[in-house]
Design an enzyme around this catalytic site. Structure first.
Site, mmCIF file in Angstrom:
data_model
loop_
_atom_site.group_PDB
_atom_site.id
_atom_site.type_symbol
_atom_site.label_atom_id
_atom_site.label_comp_id
_atom_site.label_asym_id
_atom_site.label_seq_id
_atom_site.Cartn_x
_atom_site.Cartn_y
_atom_site.Cartn_z
ATOM 1 N NE ARG A 18 -4.946 -5.262 3.148
ATOM 2 C CZ ARG A 18 -3.691 -5.532 2.758
ATOM 3 N NH1 ARG A 18 -2.678 -4.827 3.236
ATOM 4 N NH2 ARG A 18 -3.462 -6.505 1.892
ATOM 5 C CD GLU A 50 -4.540 1.812 1.263
ATOM 6 O OE1 GLU A 50 -4.403 1.628 2.487
ATOM 7 O OE2 GLU A 50 -3.994 1.113 0.398
ATOM 8 C CG HIS A 72 -0.742 -0.049 0.589
ATOM 9 N ND1 HIS A 72 -2.003 -0.524 0.829
ATOM 10 C CD2 HIS A 72 0.101 -1.088 0.849
ATOM 11 C CE1 HIS A 72 -1.944 -1.797 1.214
ATOM 12 N NE2 HIS A 72 -0.677 -2.159 1.235
ATOM 13 C CG ASN A 91 6.390 -5.701 -0.947
ATOM 14 O OD1 ASN A 91 7.546 -5.776 -1.367
ATOM 15 N ND2 ASN A 91 5.526 -6.698 -1.078
#
Lengths: 316, 316
Positions: free
Chosen positions: A229, A258, A277, A280
């Protein structure tokens, strides 16, 4: 019709994606109706979870790594005799692969080389590094850390894993020479560290875990990778360190703030790798979940202990 | 003074770099004068090699992976009772690491992400891939290939290794499920291949091994990595394939022509990663050579078979 073959149902939509169907078949089980099922793979939301399950169902696999919402919906309280597993760990491999990619790209000087429009071998030679013989400190040795360690081992990197307990990190593919250090002794590792991968949860205790002091104790060749994070790194201190050559560079899949706003200085730094980000991405999640289901289905068929069992008394 | 400790000399300059000194000490041997040495680590050129060696010297380690020049200087013929080893394999790890870096950077869409100056998560998500579950075909399963396979295994990639003999590739860290295919059946692997790493020697038989036909049989998501020699790939066919999206991209540490001239179309292609033949830069070579010397010194002390023994009858 009773069957000696383990039957696994999928819900709420009983039409299984091909990958899940294959995972179940490869585990030696068969896909069947919930009414006759030994186990249930649940791909839906907590509020749609059945209040009653057939008595035959002994195991339920949930689709998420964090299952706070299933606790809030009292799913576990309603089914005290059933073993529930989360998807904890299932999505770690993709994030670990992304961390490795950013670390290698940094250490081997890829950002500068990608900008080149001419053959600058002599200029680039001194900047191309290697992970071989280097020490990578992984802050947070949970699922991502444990997935990353086996990826670093064949590259000849030494790993220091930092976790809360300091209990030695073990697992498949994790070499015996991994050092484990408790988080309260983090201050002692910097002088032995070449590169850092941040993979710890965001809590009050981990906020700005990497700040000006920690950056100052790293090397001008050190890369700092963050796949956890944004708040774990003091962004202003990082920008200063990158500008001043205090460290070699940073690979950030997460940022603070972010999303990283347009015009932020990190966008223009030649030694910063920013990915939004996306370590994934959605299309990789189903495959990862199917792998997790397959591994657990094999264990269920064999009567072995399942991965990522949820303990209702501790809350995850 | 005779000693029971194995003595290793370094020549022609007897002042050992610290890394070599440490490698010898860590192996349980001691650094000594040539006159009393059991072994010699030679870091110089063939024409400076001593015509006479003390009778005590039983092993000589040479500094290069290719030892044609030592054959030309008749070094082996002059010392028939001595075992010579080359540095073959010593420099493979750095090149394999570079290949892995380019492959991961390509598959995870790094070049496009490095160019971004805003947070484009939704745009990038679909392009971020993974090596997990993918098949990587390594053309040329020599030292670089054998170093790369253990690096790919923990990422969940399946490997097809192509070599001349088709004899199963084995070695430390190489999983049992690696498929080995003889080079004369290369045509059969493309339809099973997700990504290609070219690591074969440049010979008349391997020139343009990857041309328009081979590229057409790969996938729009395939990356082709070349860490061998530029001539193994038909550059014009590659440029066309990259322009037309026939494959996903190419990572090239070697090119044809090399150096790649200014203004060449490869410089401007967004899906080409070019590094100027710097996968094994000078400063990494000494460390790699020291590792190789250390491993061989340990074996020499223990009386075990050495790595990279030169067979004067076959020429390498």
């Amino acid at each position: 019709m009773p069957s000696s073959v383990t039957t696994i149902a999928i819900g709420p939509d009983p039409t299984a994606p091909k990958l899940l169907e294959k995972a179940i078949a490869d585990a030696g089980a068969r896909l069947g109706d919930m009414a006759e099922a030994d186990a249930l793979i649940w791909t839906g939301r907590p509020d749609a979870f059945p209040a009653e399950l057939p008595a035959s169902v002994r195991w339920v696999q949930l689709p998420a790594a964090g299952v706070e919402d299933f606790f809030a919906a009292d799913v576990f309280g309603q089914h005290p005799g059933v073993e529930f597993t989360s998807a904890a760990g299932a999505f770690s491999a993709s994030v670990a692969e992304h961390a490795l990619m950013m670390l290698l790209a940094g250490v081997r000087y890829l950002p500068e080389q990608l900008r080149a429009r001419s053959w600058q071998q002599a200029e680039f030679f001194p900047h191309v590094g290697s992970l071989r013989g280097k020490t990578v400190t992984i802050v947070g040795a949970g699922g991502i850390g444990r997935a990353l360690i086996p990826m670093l081992a064949p590259l000849g990197a030494h790993v220091i894993a930092v976790n809360r307990s300091g209990r030695t990190v073990r697992g498949p593919g994790i070499p015996a020479d991994v050092e484990t250090v408790p988080a309260d002794q983090l201050g002692k590792v910097w002088s032995h560290t070449d590169h850092v991968v941040v993979a710890a949860p965001a809590t009050a205790a981990t906020r700005h875990l990497i700040g000006a002091d920690e950056l100052a104790r790293l090397k001008p060749s050190s890369w700092v990778i963050n796949v956890a994070r944004g708040s774990l790194i003091d962004t202003d201190a990082l920008v200063t360190a990158l500008n001043d050559g205090v460290i070699g560079g940073a690979g950030l899949d997460v940022t603070d703030p972010e999303p990283l706003p347009d015009g932020h200085p990190l966008w223009e730094l030649p030694n910063a790798i920013i990915t939004p980000h996306d370590s994934n991405p959605p299309q990789l999640r189903l495959a990862a979940f199917a792998d997790h289901v397959g591994a657990n289905a094999r264990k269920f068929v064999a009567g072995e202990a399942l991965n990522a069992v949820i303990d209702p008394t501790i809350g995850y």
